[in-house]
Design a protein around this motif. Structure first.
Motif, short mmCIF file in Angstrom:
data_model
loop_
_atom_site.label_atom_id
_atom_site.label_comp_id
_atom_site.label_asym_id
_atom_site.label_seq_id
_atom_site.Cartn_x
_atom_site.Cartn_y
_atom_site.Cartn_z
N GLY A 111 0.71 -1.13 0.08
CA GLY A 111 0.21 0.19 -0.03
C GLY A 111 0.90 1.31 0.06
N PHE A 112 0.20 2.37 0.54
CA PHE A 112 1.03 3.61 0.58
C PHE A 112 2.04 3.65 1.57
N MET A 113 3.33 4.31 1.34
CA MET A 113 4.17 4.13 2.29
C MET A 113 4.82 5.73 2.13
N ALA A 114 5.49 6.08 3.18
CA ALA A 114 6.06 7.42 3.51
C ALA A 114 7.33 7.51 2.41
N VAL A 153 2.55 12.63 4.45
CA VAL A 153 2.02 12.25 2.86
C VAL A 153 2.47 10.93 2.53
N LEU A 154 1.58 10.22 2.17
CA LEU A 154 2.00 8.79 1.74
C LEU A 154 2.12 8.57 0.46
N ILE A 155 2.67 7.53 -0.24
CA ILE A 155 2.76 7.50 -1.71
C ILE A 155 2.64 6.26 -1.92
N ALA A 156 2.09 5.85 -3.30
CA ALA A 156 1.72 4.51 -3.74
C ALA A 156 1.79 4.99 -5.11
N GLY A 157 2.07 3.77 -6.05
CA GLY A 157 1.97 3.95 -7.47
C GLY A 157 0.64 3.97 -7.98
#
Length: 163
Positions: A111-114, A153-157
């Motif tokens: 999932g989303f990660m820092a 803020v988390l990031i995902a592709g």
């Protein structure tokens, strides 16, 4: 030789279009020194076409439009070679590294990660500046999803954009 009234209006439209796209954040900004001369080059090429084809009277829109197509083609070639976000641009190379990391994260359903966690997944070490520049390019291209959790803020592709 002078432009017909319609050709003069068309030239003004061409000039204004170029000027708008020279602004920061627009497609011609990074090649402004070259692109800023293109309206003048269009007028010169139109003049050459006019003389070579032995036209008489005022230069017409059709001749000006043919010149615009020639100069725009050359400008596109210059932009492809020297503009930002081209294959040799370091941000493009670095964004590829980030995308591979995001794919690996996604394949493991993490999932989303820092951003710092995503950076650890990158096979090639990237400085903070290079990582941030490449990530911003991916954000601008809607290649990543962002999610805010508290102050992080988390990031995902964005796998839908990669197809």
């Amino acid at each position: 030789m002078e432009f017909s009234p319609a050709a003069a209006r068309h030239f003004d439209d061409i000039y204004n279009h170029i000027q708008v796209n020279l602004a920061r954040g627009r497609i011609l900004h990074d090649v402004a020194a070259h692109a800023g001369k293109s309206a003048e080059q269009i007028a010169r090429v139109a003049g050459m076409i006019y003389v070579l084809e032995s036209h008489t009277g005022q230069l017409q829109v059709e001749t000006l439009e043919r010149a615009r197509l020639i100069v725009y083609w050359h400008m596109d070639q210059f932009l492809a070679q020297f503009g930002k976000n081209q294959p040799g641009d370091q941000r493009v190379i670095d964004s590829g590294v980030i995308m591979v990391a995001l794919r690996q994260i996604g394949m493991r359903n993490l999932g989303f990660m820092a951003r710092n966690e995503v950076k650890k997944w990158c096979a090639k070490p990237l400085s903070n500046v290079r990582f941030d520049q490449a990530l911003q390019m991916l954000i601008d291209q809607q290649q990543v999803w962002l999610q805010k959790r508290g102050r992080t803020v988390l990031i995902a592709g964005n796998f839908y954009a990669w197809r």
